[in-house]
Design an enzyme around this catalytic site. Structure first.
Site, mmCIF file in Angstrom:
data_model
loop_
_atom_site.group_PDB
_atom_site.id
_atom_site.type_symbol
_atom_site.label_atom_id
_atom_site.label_comp_id
_atom_site.label_asym_id
_atom_site.label_seq_id
_atom_site.Cartn_x
_atom_site.Cartn_y
_atom_site.Cartn_z
ATOM 1 N N HIS A 225 1.339 32.257 -25.948
ATOM 2 C CA HIS A 225 2.139 32.027 -27.071
ATOM 3 C C HIS A 225 3.017 33.058 -26.749
ATOM 4 C CE1 HIS A 225 -0.486 29.893 -30.076
ATOM 5 N NE2 HIS A 225 -0.699 29.337 -28.987
ATOM 6 N N ASP B 129 15.393 29.340 -9.270
ATOM 7 C CA ASP B 129 14.327 29.854 -8.391
ATOM 8 C C ASP B 129 12.851 29.312 -8.728
ATOM 9 O OD1 ASP B 129 15.868 31.388 -7.020
ATOM 10 O OD2 ASP B 129 15.727 33.308 -8.011
ATOM 11 N N HIS C 72 4.991 24.578 -30.295
ATOM 12 C CA HIS C 72 3.724 25.266 -30.292
ATOM 13 C C HIS C 72 3.990 26.572 -29.107
ATOM 14 C CE1 HIS C 72 -0.893 24.781 -29.184
ATOM 15 N NE2 HIS C 72 -0.636 25.986 -28.850
ATOM 16 N N TYR D 212 12.866 32.211 1.798
ATOM 17 C CA TYR D 212 12.650 32.928 0.854
ATOM 18 C C TYR D 212 10.911 33.484 0.930
ATOM 19 C CZ TYR D 212 11.757 35.847 -3.702
ATOM 20 O OH TYR D 212 11.375 36.871 -4.301
#
Lengths: 232, 232, 232, 232
Positions: C98, C121, C170, C228
């Protein structure tokens, strides 16, 4: 330990409390304290970091700003502190920070409205904002003129009443009977500023706290018949 | 310790300062530093975590980006850093982060207006934003083109003046005489961005700091007659 | 140590990473991981605190939700996790929190627009929101229906693409090749949500990142020619 | 250890949990707990700091507010706590804080709308706000009148239902079967308030959670057939 050494230790401890309370970054902010008998003020040196700060970084100056003890240059804001000490014999400590939420109000050039009891526990009216300085004031004695503008607010509100104010476009100055009390005001003001900003997000024209609540909270903590805390 | 080892240690320390100041998460961000005599740049390796970072994670490249020392691939942003070093001999360290408040301004594609003295202590004008890159620039040499756009801003503002800028849609780049100074600018810029955003919440059309205040604060800290700090 | 013990330890470590990253309070949130060979899922027990969590608090269930190992009741959200594992063989770990900023978007019932490279990204499109559940779905198999709604989004976006989504009203669910990767996505999503909200404060109709930038950032990190990080 | 010593230790631990959860600054906030058999309430002393708090700082009073054990003056908010204990036999612990996000709603004089499942896990309806007190109530028995206003809300909502409320212009009060449960509610309420404020920033007229979701979440955690947690 001499009285002056004790004052420097108090001022050192109060300076170190600023990062501990999340009120400063890097070298920003400064706390001072006064020895009223000798008319000497201990204040943080300019631009020093809090990480390795020691009593050596606390300089002692007289009320004209001449360095009496210490090898370092005092805070650039020293003339502002001295103006406050000269204006009111009740001020024993002064704190200046750029703490985020109070500084946001200073930058928005708005006084902080009194929207809740946390504010009223500190002061029963809005937290005022200094007037704009003239270009001449900024050019000639900027830090002294900032002090003058703060002293004008203190005079308007009545001696011994106002515990802090916002310097327009800059940030908060707080004061109290000693350096630790001024730090406590700085912590409280920052939270009051945060609560007021979050409240303003929820309601841009939020209703101020009713007068009876403002007086009740201020008096129960600071009035002659205060019953908050352990001091009778 | 060789000069190059010393540079790698400085760059390592500056990289580790980023999470300590709350400016990066996970593997994001990177700091580099240059040895002007040898024209070699030490920079964080790509995609490595700050938790167990050692000097092994600091790679040395020449000004064309060829790896000279180290087993790892340098940061993907290396071409941006190199463009800055090639453009100005006064730049000794470069920092890139995605720090939240500065990145919010970069994403909103707005320069940061100068609303208070904390900003003026860093720079006396708004913090600028790079221009949009063309699709061709993005496709051919994206990181190099980002550097070019930053160098254009530096040229516009005058060499040795601008300490940092926002890359449009991306985040801040900061620089200074050495890696530690660039980190200090990154810390300051993030707080300046935060103060400006909170101020904007209180007043969407907040009045910029008057010109006399901007100059006063910048000059007292960075001008030829600066009196902030302990450096005479 | 058996493979199952190892999985439980991985899932324990991933659960403990949630409070370390500031993503959960009290007993909220849960991480699971799957052993694809045995088709067994290890998941946090329901309502247990992170403070004294041990491998005992990680329960093993089969893909129908039957407890196979452990004395405790599994997370109430177990049916949602299982729906994800059944839908895609590429999912090895699932995280539900949450976390504040992502949950704010879920509560506002808005997908997160792609406003910067930090988002790109992670994923090159907006972070989607599940459809509203019907009252019948809520009454009959609420947690399972939540999983169904998430699987619908995964199907729409193409398998192996979408790394996370917001459950309407939620909060976020995130997934990855293993529990640690799912936690990394949860950390990233929370920051992406925070950046997007702050950007929205500065500009309620902020311009999305141009398509070329979105593809560039996603591909340089996740594409076939990614450059990367240290994984060649 | 006597039952009363044990209660004081519980109340001490619950008070110390407040700064650990970031819910209080300085000396603000207070927790109490009741021994229903003896009708004695243990509560934090007024204005004491959390840093060096010991059982000595927990005072025991009877339901009329007379100090039975301890040398210190009880919290100024004691009459509010006592009003709650007298009104409902199900209340075993009470917490008052000025936690930032909940206090912002109290200062904006708005109840907290139910916008997500985190809220519904706590309570299935908006978090209510006490009515304004009259000037006479403020003047005569301010803290008692605050308790009366809270008790009116509890009565409206039905006994054993409402876990917390906002005191208009002041801040949250929370309660539960014991002091630890009341602290857990205070932590949850603060996050619910934060989520609701951030949601409101994204959508000033955000749609409340549908009734079926509200009931589902509340009942799965608190209803007769609850299946959240380890308590069967």
């Amino acid at each position: 330990m001499s009285d002056l050494d004790e004052l420097r230790e108090q001022v050192l401890a109060a300076n170190l409390a600023l990062p501990a309370h999340g009120l400063v970054k890097l070298t920003w902010g400064n706390v001072s304290g006064i020895d009223r008998e000798r008319e000497l003020v201990a204040i943080k040196a300019s631009g020093v970091s809090y990480d390795a700060m020691s009593a050596e970084d606390i300089v002692v100056v007289d009320l004209d700003g001449n360095v009496v003890v210490g090898e370092r240059r005092p805070s650039t804001d020293t003339p502002t502190h001295l103006a406050l000490y000269r204006a009111s014999g009740e001020i024993g400590g002064v704190v200046h920070t750029h703490s985020s939420w109070a500084t946001a109000w200073a930058q928005a050039q708005r006084e902080i409205p009194i929207l809740g009891t946390t504010h009223a526990d500190l002061y029963a009216d809005p937290i005022p904002l200094t007037r704009a300085l003239t270009d001449a004031e900024i050019g000639e004695d900027y830090e002294g003129a900032t002090g003058v503008a703060l002293v004008e607010l203190i005079a308007e509100r009545g001696a011994g009443e106002l515990p802090c104010a916002l310097v327009r476009g800059h940030g908060p100055f707080c004061w109290g009977r000693d350096p630790a009390a001024a730090v406590e005001t700085a912590v409280t003001l920052e939270e009051v500023a945060r609560l007021a900003l979050l409240t303003t997000v929820l309601d841009p024209s939020a209703t101020p706290l009713p007068s009876a609540m403002r007086e009740k909270h201020f008096q129960r903590k600071h009035g002659p018949e205060a019953y908050y805390g352990q001091h009778s």
